[in-house]
Design a protein around this motif. Structure first.
Motif, PDB file in Angstrom:
ATOM      1  N   SER A 209       0.576  -1.077  -0.005  1.00  0.00           N
ATOM      2  CA  SER A 209      -0.206   0.029  -0.090  1.00  0.00           C
ATOM      3  C   SER A 209       0.728   1.403  -0.361  1.00  0.00           C
ATOM      4  O   SER A 209       1.831   1.498   0.955  1.00  0.00           O
ATOM      5  N   GLY A 210       0.684   2.088  -0.712  1.00  0.00           N
ATOM      6  CA  GLY A 210       1.354   3.694  -1.024  1.00  0.00           C
ATOM      7  C   GLY A 210       2.546   3.808  -1.747  1.00  0.00           C
ATOM      8  O   GLY A 210       2.832   4.428  -2.031  1.00  0.00           O
ATOM      9  N   SER A 211       2.449   2.267  -2.702  1.00  0.00           N
ATOM     10  CA  SER A 211       4.141   1.741  -3.222  1.00  0.00           C
ATOM     11  C   SER A 211       3.866   2.742  -4.899  1.00  0.00           C
ATOM     12  O   SER A 211       4.508   3.187  -5.798  1.00  0.00           O
ATOM     13  N   GLY A 212       2.240   3.464  -4.710  1.00  0.00           N
ATOM     14  CA  GLY A 212       2.331   4.025  -6.142  1.00  0.00           C
ATOM     15  C   GLY A 212       1.561   3.814  -7.467  1.00  0.00           C
ATOM     16  O   GLY A 212       1.867   3.989  -8.374  1.00  0.00           O
ATOM     17  N   LYS A 213       1.084   2.174  -7.007  1.00  0.00           N
ATOM     18  CA  LYS A 213       0.346   1.838  -8.074  1.00  0.00           C
ATOM     19  C   LYS A 213      -0.844   2.197  -8.610  1.00  0.00           C
ATOM     20  O   LYS A 213      -0.634   2.355 -10.233  1.00  0.00           O
ATOM     21  N   SER A 214      -1.855   3.090  -7.969  1.00  0.00           N
ATOM     22  CA  SER A 214      -2.998   3.965  -8.304  1.00  0.00           C
ATOM     23  C   SER A 214      -2.879   4.228  -9.178  1.00  0.00           C
ATOM     24  O   SER A 214      -3.455   4.743 -10.126  1.00  0.00           O
ATOM     25  N   THR A 215      -1.465   5.680  -8.755  1.00  0.00           N
ATOM     26  CA  THR A 215      -0.901   6.578  -8.900  1.00  0.00           C
ATOM     27  C   THR A 215      -0.756   6.297 -10.216  1.00  0.00           C
ATOM     28  O   THR A 215      -0.505   6.923 -11.873  1.00  0.00           O
ATOM     29  N   LEU A 216       0.413   4.808 -10.639  1.00  0.00           N
ATOM     30  CA  LEU A 216       0.747   4.519 -11.824  1.00  0.00           C
ATOM     31  C   LEU A 216      -0.493   4.637 -13.012  1.00  0.00           C
ATOM     32  O   LEU A 216      -0.606   4.904 -14.147  1.00  0.00           O
TER      33      LEU A 216
HETATM   34  P1  ADP Z   1      -0.860   2.405  -4.060  1.00  0.00           P
HETATM   35  O1  ADP Z   1      -2.057   2.150  -5.142  1.00  0.00           O
HETATM   36  O2  ADP Z   1       0.319   1.674  -4.492  1.00  0.00           O
HETATM   37  O3  ADP Z   1      -1.370   2.272  -2.366  1.00  0.00           O
HETATM   38  P2  ADP Z   1      -0.991   5.415  -4.246  1.00  0.00           P
HETATM   39  O4  ADP Z   1      -0.352   5.530  -6.042  1.00  0.00           O
HETATM   40  O5  ADP Z   1      -2.558   4.889  -3.778  1.00  0.00           O
HETATM   41  O6  ADP Z   1      -0.323   3.975  -3.446  1.00  0.00           O
HETATM   42  O7  ADP Z   1      -0.601   6.248  -3.540  1.00  0.00           O
HETATM   43  C1  ADP Z   1       0.953   6.442  -3.339  1.00  0.00           C
HETATM   44  C2  ADP Z   1       1.636   7.444  -2.958  1.00  0.00           C
HETATM   45  O8  ADP Z   1       0.799   9.087  -3.066  1.00  0.00           O
HETATM   46  C3  ADP Z   1       0.773   7.386  -1.323  1.00  0.00           C
HETATM   47  O9  ADP Z   1       1.723   7.582  -0.351  1.00  0.00           O
HETATM   48  C4  ADP Z   1      -0.155   8.387  -1.128  1.00  0.00           C
HETATM   49  O10 ADP Z   1      -0.613   8.321  -0.017  1.00  0.00           O
HETATM   50  C5  ADP Z   1       0.358   9.464  -2.029  1.00  0.00           C
HETATM   51  N1  ADP Z   1      -0.761  10.204  -2.846  1.00  0.00           N
HETATM   52  C6  ADP Z   1      -2.082   9.771  -3.730  1.00  0.00           C
HETATM   53  N2  ADP Z   1      -2.692  10.229  -4.509  1.00  0.00           N
HETATM   54  C7  ADP Z   1      -2.945  11.100  -3.342  1.00  0.00           C
HETATM   55  C8  ADP Z   1      -2.953  12.703  -3.834  1.00  0.00           C
HETATM   56  N3  ADP Z   1      -3.979  13.018  -4.813  1.00  0.00           N
HETATM   57  N4  ADP Z   1      -2.411  13.152  -3.118  1.00  0.00           N
HETATM   58  C9  ADP Z   1      -1.063  13.703  -2.381  1.00  0.00           C
HETATM   59  N5  ADP Z   1      -0.940  12.534  -1.816  1.00  0.00           N
HETATM   60  C10 ADP Z   1      -1.567  11.523  -2.903  1.00  0.00           C
END
Ligand code: ADP
Ligand code: MG
Length: 258
Positions: free
Chosen positions: A54-61
């Protein structure tokens, strides 16, 4: 369903050609460096499972590939076209990249059928009768055609997620992104969604799937990409990754989830 109801295979790229290419992708949220120089190539017909803490950037990717998030540097191309910033080109890109989220994100006040026809009618100018015919074929394919006239809230979570998959397919995407599509589901509904995803994979759909479902990875993935701390730490075929992870970070992660 008839072949005509299925998304046409992409014609602009030969099998095995790079379809989604990320080069040196960086993303910050304020002080947080969330994607750190990501290089990733997904080929046409390839199924890539992305896994990591969790938090590794998967969703952001995923969101970056669909341009729901901007990136700070690097490039992302889909079928050779760099991600456009806005306008018609962005709408076209969105149509090429289907996305299915953890929370089904269906339009609550539209019927199941309307959920699936809306995109093709509004964004692609498809005639309603044609959109409905295609939509019914897709709903058939994911096993919820009998629910077409209902509102999403009247369906189970597993059914809603299958509608979300049909809705994404209705845009005839070149690649499908799934971000933890079964994480919000009751256990007994997970397989009905995974089965639809496996059959999509078998039909040659290019897929990027964020999931911790090892069963899916083993059944359908060509490659597992392990992310940690905003980086791709390890890549391997599923068998190798799950039985003999190379890095300590992957070993540690797997010891916690397996
Ligand atoms: P995963 O999907 O692997 O759990 P995310 O891509 O959701 O990881 O998030 C990666 C990091 O970016 C986390 O530390 C999260 O808290 C942060 N993060 C995600 N979206 C936002 C946002 N819109 N604003 C600030 N921080 C964010
Ligand atoms: Mg996530």
């Amino acid at each position: 369903p008839a072949a005509a109801d299925r998304p046409a295979p992409p014609t602009s790229s030969a099998p095995g050609e790079p379809l989604v290419v990320l080069q040196g992708v960086d993303k910050h949220f304020g002080p947080l460096h969330v994607l750190k120089g990501i290089d990733l190539t997904v080929r046409k017909g390839e199924v890539v499972v992305v896994i990591g803490p969790s938090g590794s950037g998967k969703s952001t990717l995923c969101r970056a590939i669909n341009r729901l998030e901007t990136i700070d540097s690097g490039t992302i191309t889909v079928d050779g076209v760099p991600l456009p910033a806005e306008g018609k080109a962005l709408a076209r890109l969105r149509a090429d990249v289907g996305m299915v989220f953890q929370s089904f994100n269906l339009f609550a006040h539209k019927t199941v059928l309307q959920n699936v026809t809306l995109g093709p009618i509004k964004a692609k100018g498809v005639r309603r009768a044609d959109a409905e015919r295609t939509a019914m074929g897709l709903l058939e394919r994911v096993g919820v055609a009998d629910q077409a006239a209902k509102l999403p809230a009247q369906l189970s979570g597993g059914q809603q997620q299958r509608v979300a998959i049909a809705r994404a397919l209705a845009m005839r995407p070149k690649v499908m992104l799934f971000d933890e599509p079964t994480s919000a589901l009751d256990p007994e509904m997970i397989n009905e969604v995974l089965d639809v995803m496996v059959s999509l994979a078998q039909e040659g759909m290019t897929m990027i799937v964020v999931t911790h479902e090892m069963g899916f990875a083993r059944r359908a993935a060509h490659r597992v990409v392990f992310m940690d701390g905003g980086q791709v730490v390890e890549e391997a075929d599923p068998e190798t990754f799950f039985t003999a992870p190379r890095t300590a970070r992957a070993q540690d992660f797997l010891s916690k989830i397996l």
